[in-house]
Design a protein around this motif. Structure first.
Motif, PDB file in Angstrom:
ATOM      1  N   ARG A  14      -0.403   3.455  -6.244  1.00 23.55           N
ATOM      2  CA  ARG A  14      -0.547   2.511  -7.354  1.00 23.55           C
ATOM      3  C   ARG A  14       0.854   2.157  -7.834  1.00 23.55           C
ATOM      4  NH1 ARG A  14      -1.204   7.686  -9.343  1.00 23.55           N
ATOM      5  NH2 ARG A  14       0.250   8.200 -11.036  1.00 23.55           N
ATOM      6  N   SER A  16       0.990   1.206 -11.405  1.00 21.59           N
ATOM      7  CA  SER A  16       0.859   1.509 -12.831  1.00 21.59           C
ATOM      8  C   SER A  16       0.984   3.008 -13.068  1.00 21.59           C
ATOM      9  CB  SER A  16      -0.501   1.019 -13.347  1.00 21.59           C
ATOM     10  OG  SER A  16      -0.630  -0.365 -13.188  1.00 21.59           O
ATOM     11  N   HIS A  18       3.401   5.027 -12.821  1.00 18.77           N
ATOM     12  CA  HIS A  18       4.038   5.631 -11.646  1.00 18.77           C
ATOM     13  C   HIS A  18       5.468   6.008 -12.026  1.00 18.77           C
ATOM     14  CE1 HIS A  18       5.490   6.156  -7.546  1.00 18.77           C
ATOM     15  NE2 HIS A  18       4.248   6.018  -7.097  1.00 18.77           N
ATOM     16  N   CYS A  59      -6.632   1.471   0.502  1.00 24.27           N
ATOM     17  CA  CYS A  59      -5.767   1.589  -0.674  1.00 24.27           C
ATOM     18  C   CYS A  59      -4.447   0.854  -0.450  1.00 24.27           C
ATOM     19  CB  CYS A  59      -5.494   3.053  -1.001  1.00 24.27           C
ATOM     20  SG  CYS A  59      -6.951   4.010  -1.469  1.00 24.27           S
ATOM     21  N   ASP A  62      -4.457  -2.855  -0.825  1.00 21.62           N
ATOM     22  CA  ASP A  62      -4.498  -3.277  -2.227  1.00 21.62           C
ATOM     23  C   ASP A  62      -3.169  -3.034  -2.941  1.00 21.62           C
ATOM     24  OD1 ASP A  62      -5.934  -4.382  -4.351  1.00 21.62           O
ATOM     25  OD2 ASP A  62      -6.523  -2.425  -5.141  1.00 21.62           O
ATOM     26  N   LEU A  63      -2.121  -2.734  -2.187  1.00 21.29           N
ATOM     27  CA  LEU A  63      -0.843  -2.339  -2.772  1.00 21.29           C
ATOM     28  C   LEU A  63       0.288  -3.162  -2.163  1.00 21.29           C
ATOM     29  CD1 LEU A  63       0.271  -0.041  -4.689  1.00 21.29           C
ATOM     30  CD2 LEU A  63       0.750   1.250  -2.603  1.00 21.29           C
ATOM     31  N   ARG A 139       3.156  -1.116 -15.574  1.00 26.79           N
ATOM     32  CA  ARG A 139       3.308  -1.686 -14.239  1.00 26.79           C
ATOM     33  C   ARG A 139       4.542  -2.582 -14.246  1.00 26.79           C
ATOM     34  NH1 ARG A 139       0.067  -3.129  -9.785  1.00 26.79           N
ATOM     35  NH2 ARG A 139       0.770  -5.037  -8.745  1.00 26.79           N
ATOM     36  N   ARG A 175      -6.832   0.127  -5.825  1.00 28.97           N
ATOM     37  CA  ARG A 175      -6.703   0.168  -7.279  1.00 28.97           C
ATOM     38  C   ARG A 175      -7.796  -0.643  -7.979  1.00 28.97           C
ATOM     39  NH1 ARG A 175      -4.440   2.524 -11.870  1.00 28.97           N
ATOM     40  NH2 ARG A 175      -3.990   0.937 -13.432  1.00 28.97           N
ATOM     41  N   TYR A 210     -10.444   8.404  -5.733  1.00 27.96           N
ATOM     42  CA  TYR A 210      -9.380   7.557  -6.275  1.00 27.96           C
ATOM     43  C   TYR A 210      -8.270   8.399  -6.900  1.00 27.96           C
ATOM     44  CZ  TYR A 210     -12.784   3.848  -5.554  1.00 27.96           C
ATOM     45  OH  TYR A 210     -13.679   2.973  -4.979  1.00 27.96           O
ATOM     46  N   CYS A 215      -4.898   6.203  -6.775  1.00 32.78           N
ATOM     47  CA  CYS A 215      -5.170   4.834  -7.224  1.00 32.78           C
ATOM     48  C   CYS A 215      -5.236   4.801  -8.745  1.00 32.78           C
ATOM     49  CB  CYS A 215      -6.493   4.335  -6.644  1.00 32.78           C
ATOM     50  SG  CYS A 215      -6.563   4.355  -4.850  1.00 32.78           S
ATOM     51  N   LEU A 216      -5.637   5.920  -9.313  1.00 30.90           N
ATOM     52  CA  LEU A 216      -5.613   6.156 -10.759  1.00 30.90           C
ATOM     53  C   LEU A 216      -4.808   7.419 -11.003  1.00 30.90           C
ATOM     54  CD1 LEU A 216      -9.460   5.799 -11.415  1.00 30.90           C
ATOM     55  CD2 LEU A 216      -7.747   4.070 -12.003  1.00 30.90           C
TER      56      LEU A 216
END
Length: 444
Positions: A14, A16, A18, A59, A62-63, A139, A175, A210, A215-216
């Motif tokens: 992810r 966010s 991070h 994943c 989506d990144l 983010r 995510r 996740y 992802c979270l």
């Protein structure tokens, strides 16, 4: 200020909340997120089923991330700009890899809530509370993140390693799907009171996978739970989030959890038996609760906690198989496989820690302790051989009267096996084995 830096995603897929991205954007104008497909994890001893690898690939779809395919040490050795990554709890392979990454001047950023002080258990709860309630990292803006050209594609990786996901009902990675799942859970949790039910419909958050791939963040889920839930649902999921970090901390404190029993007095227990092992793997032990759990694990890559624990005690204590054999098997199949949780729990449920030494689940009692309708529906879903059998006989099919078997066109011993062990006898033998080591185990 250096113009640009790289952020190496190992887990934590992810942008966010991070910590490594936050530090990189604070110190540099341009940040290049990268992910390295490590060939080691695609080999047989990588202990990852194709469905879990495919979830990870989703994943990455989506990144915003630049992809590499090589040994991580080789890749980072050729990067001259600063590299940041988040600390993670890992086994011995990961520890050796991270030590070499550190030698390649990769900066490891504290960002998973775990305690890496010399006395990690000192004030652990206080430190975790500070992490969970702390301010989340924003983010980064899109103009800060740079994507480099790369010849590596996810499809190429799947083709190279012949990835063929075959499990059913696996959630979609990424995510966006993680956030959707979180919001759906917060709207209708149905968590408290259903945690031990064998079905997937209630008593689960569907967030574990996740969280496994980051992802979270655990902190993100925690703060949303505190804001949107109340009462027992809030308390139950909050305790599970603490539990998640607690067992990751155990692996961080000692990577050996994945390889040998933590209590020296309880090592070298269990004897490999091909027939018993095959019966367990194939879901043909003659205990419907065990067989349905085994088949569900391999069909979907998921089991609730109670069924994971029940399989572990049956495998290691009642069948007297070596605990690591079963732990590796379950870890391979689980989509949400978290090493710190899987291996520490397998040791605990297999009586290899020294506490709760005689915890042995009775599969028949487990059936009667559940919602019988739900448990019966679950058993019949995964054991079609028993679909015609009346629910009241599902706990012990071998005791079904012959005229009932004839009436429902089923023959126990032919269509479905007799139990491979006699429970009370196997339990007695397990207790005797443990009693012989109890005093020494308490001293370790």
């Amino acid at each position: 200020m250096t113009d640009r830096a790289y952020v190496l995603h190992q887990k934590n897929l992810r942008h966010s909340d991070h910590a490594a991205i936050a530090q990189a954007t604070q110190n540099h104008d341009e940040v290049i997120p990268i992910f390295i497909f490590d060939p080691h994890f695609y080999q047989q001893d990588g202990l990852a089923c194709d469905s879990r690898l495919h979830f990870m690939h989703q994943c990455l779809h989506d990144l915003t991330v630049t992809l590499y395919h090589d040994d991580p040490i080789t890749v980072t050795n050729y990067i001259t700009d600063p590299i940041y990554t988040i600390h993670t709890a890992t086994g011995r392979y990961g520890m050796k890899r991270n030590e070499k990454l550190h030698q390649n001047n990769v900066t490891f950023v504290q960002g998973d809530g775990l305690n890496r002080s010399e006395n990690p258990r000192q004030e652990w709860s206080k430190n975790i509370k500070e992490y969970l309630t702390g301010t989340r990292y924003d983010r980064p803006s899109e103009d800060t993140i740079t994507l480099l050209e790369s010849d590596v594609t996810i499809q190429e990786i799947e083709d190279t390693y012949d990835i063929r996901p075959d499990k059913t009902n696996v959630p979609s990675g990424g995510r966006a799907n993680a956030l959707r799942t979180l919001h759906e859970f917060l709207r209708e949790p149905e968590y408290w009171g259903h945690i031990s039910e064998p079905t997937r419909h209630k008593g689960v958050s569907d967030l574990s996978t996740y969280l496994k791939f980051g992802c979270l963040s655990v902190r993100e889920v925690y703060q949303n739970v505190q804001k949107h839930l109340s009462g027992r649902d809030k308390n139950a999921i909050t305790s599970r989030l603490y539990w998640n970090l607690h067992y990751k901390q155990k692996l961080l404190d000692w990577a050996g959890w994945m390889n040998k029993a933590v209590n020296p007095a309880l090592r070298n227990m269990g004897t490999y038996n091909k027939n018993k092992w095959n019966a367990l793997k194939n879901g043909k032990t003659g205990f419907p609760m065990i067989d349905a759990a085994s088949r569900q694990l391999q069909d979907t890559g998921w089991l609730n906690f109670r069924n994971r624990a029940m399989l572990a005690t049956f495998h290691s204590n009642l069948l007297n198989l070596p605990w690591k054999l079963g732990a590796d098997w379950m870890y391979y199949h689980l989509i949400d496989a978290e090493a710190g949780i899987n291996y520490t729990q397998w040791q605990s449920q297999s009586s290899r820690v020294g506490t709760n030494l005689y915890r042995i689940y009775n599969p028949v009692k487990q059936f009667h302790d559940r919602d019988i309708e739900q448990a019966s529906k679950w058993i019949k879903k995964y054991i079609p051989e028993l679909r015609q059998l009346p629910n009241k006989h599902l706990a012990q099919p071998e005791k079904t009267p012959l005229h009932i078997q004839d009436k429902h066109n089923i023959q126990i011993g032919n269509d479905y096996p007799y139990p491979i062990i006699e429970y009370e006898q196997a339990r007695h033998k397990a207790r005797n084995r443990l009693e012989q080591r109890e005093q020494q185990a308490k001293q370790e």
